[in-house]
Design an enzyme around this catalytic site. Structure first.
Site, PDB file in Angstrom:
ATOM      1  N   SER A  71     -91.741 -57.337  58.742  1.00  0.00           N
ATOM      2  CA  SER A  71     -91.096 -56.027  58.823  1.00  0.00           C
ATOM      3  C   SER A  71     -91.155 -55.295  57.489  1.00  0.00           C
ATOM      4  O   SER A  71     -91.227 -55.906  56.424  1.00  0.00           O
ATOM      5  CB  SER A  71     -89.629 -56.182  59.232  1.00  0.00           C
ATOM      6  OG  SER A  71     -89.520 -56.764  60.507  1.00  0.00           O
TER       7      SER A  71
HETATM    8  N1  SAH Z   1     -88.267 -60.986  61.509  1.00  0.00           N
HETATM    9  C1  SAH Z   1     -89.641 -60.815  61.113  1.00  0.00           C
HETATM   10  C2  SAH Z   1     -90.349 -59.772  61.943  1.00  0.00           C
HETATM   11  C3  SAH Z   1     -91.161 -60.435  62.950  1.00  0.00           C
HETATM   12  S1  SAH Z   1     -92.045 -59.396  64.058  1.00  0.00           S
HETATM   13  C4  SAH Z   1     -89.733 -60.530  59.630  1.00  0.00           C
HETATM   14  O1  SAH Z   1     -88.906 -61.003  58.913  1.00  0.00           O
HETATM   15  O2  SAH Z   1     -90.649 -59.874  59.162  1.00  0.00           O
HETATM   16  C5  SAH Z   1     -91.225 -59.822  65.556  1.00  0.00           C
HETATM   17  C6  SAH Z   1     -91.331 -61.251  65.994  1.00  0.00           C
HETATM   18  O3  SAH Z   1     -90.605 -61.348  67.226  1.00  0.00           O
HETATM   19  C7  SAH Z   1     -92.754 -61.735  66.295  1.00  0.00           C
HETATM   20  O4  SAH Z   1     -93.035 -62.862  65.534  1.00  0.00           O
HETATM   21  C8  SAH Z   1     -92.715 -62.047  67.792  1.00  0.00           C
HETATM   22  O5  SAH Z   1     -93.510 -63.141  68.168  1.00  0.00           O
HETATM   23  C9  SAH Z   1     -91.237 -62.329  68.005  1.00  0.00           C
HETATM   24  N2  SAH Z   1     -90.776 -62.211  69.388  1.00  0.00           N
HETATM   25  C10 SAH Z   1     -91.137 -61.298  70.323  1.00  0.00           C
HETATM   26  N3  SAH Z   1     -90.486 -61.536  71.481  1.00  0.00           N
HETATM   27  C11 SAH Z   1     -89.690 -62.630  71.284  1.00  0.00           C
HETATM   28  C12 SAH Z   1     -88.797 -63.371  72.095  1.00  0.00           C
HETATM   29  N4  SAH Z   1     -88.575 -63.051  73.369  1.00  0.00           N
HETATM   30  N5  SAH Z   1     -88.163 -64.426  71.559  1.00  0.00           N
HETATM   31  C13 SAH Z   1     -88.370 -64.785  70.260  1.00  0.00           C
HETATM   32  N6  SAH Z   1     -89.227 -64.129  69.434  1.00  0.00           N
HETATM   33  C14 SAH Z   1     -89.873 -63.060  69.938  1.00  0.00           C
END
Ligand code: SAH
Length: 222
Positions: A71
């Site tokens: 992010s």
């Molecule tokens: N928190 C992260 C951002 C990750 S992007 C950071 O610190 O940068 C969003 C993430 O959510 C992705 O890795 C994706 O695989 C995950 N995601 C999407 N749907 C999900 C679900 N239903 N359960 C758990 N993770 C999920």
């Protein structure tokens, strides 16, 4: 030295690059000193691949593989600040571990961070990174965060870092009275950041913050 628009800035060492990022965030609305200090401590370059390190302290989202992103620091700052405002939050659930950066920022501030990721390789990599950096207050699960993590509920805070058209009911159910959920709500690519507060009587109160752009929340494991 000849000034030219092609002149490249000497690559900043992580510490000074991170300080500059913190100053940028301060100017863009991240005002909670706890959050600024946390972002100032977490080595974001450790969460991206070798080839992306030189960009780790840019205020942008970056690819982390598996079609997912780390992010944008500004969004991490604003979401964290919103989550922890107004009441102490000791137990927080994060849905979407990704590379683990947001979990680390939370763990700098909050006693216990529970984080779920649906893509196995990302969950494993994040565990490895966060263990290596010494975080002991982050508890991981590989699974579908749409169902939350009932075993450790209720949570004082829930942060969803992937966008969905609707708020998963399981998540609001796992929120403590007085708890707060922050998530991007809307179709893929463009969402509103919404804040849901659970009142003492269990009613949910919603307010909308800024527009954001997150990868979608997807059901099931991968
Ligand atoms: N928190 C992260 C951002 C990750 S992007 C950071 O610190 O940068 C969003 C993430 O959510 C992705 O890795 C994706 O695989 C995950 N995601 C999407 N749907 C999900 C679900 N239903 N359960 C758990 N993770 C999920």
């Amino acid at each position: 030295m000849i000034a030219s628009k092609h002149a490249t800035r000497a690559p900043l060492l992580p510490d000074s690059a991170r300080r500059r990022l913190v100053d940028d965030l301060r100017g863009q609305g991240v005002t909670d000193e706890r959050v600024l200090a946390a972002i100032g401590r977490v080595p974001r370059h450790e969460f991206v691949s070798e080839g992306m390190r030189w960009r780790a302290y840019e205020n942008t989202a970056l690819p982390i593989g598996q079609a997912q992103t780390i992010s944008q620091p500004l969004v991490v700052g604003l979401m964290t600040q919103t989550l922890i405002a107004d009441a102490p939050r000791k137990r927080v659930l994060e849905v979407g571990t990704g590379c683990g950066y947001q979990a680390a920022v939370l763990a700098e501030i909050i006693n216990s961070v529970f984080t779920i990721e649906r893509i196995k390789v990302l969950s494993m990599q994040a565990r490895e990174t966060l263990r290596r950096l010494g975080y002991q207050n982050i508890i991981f699960q590989y699974g579908d965060g749409m169902s939350g993590w009932p075993g450790h509920s209720p949570y004082d805070g829930i942060l969803v870092t992937a966008g969905a058209p609707e708020i998963p009911q399981a998540l609001t159910a796992q929120l403590a009275a007085g708890g707060r959920l922050v998530m991007p709500l809307g179709g893929s690519g463009a969402q509103r950041l919404v804040v849901i507060d659970k009142q003492a009587d269990g009613r949910l109160q919603r307010r909308d913050l800024s527009g954001v752009s997150f990868v979608p929340l997807v059901a099931g494991k991968a």
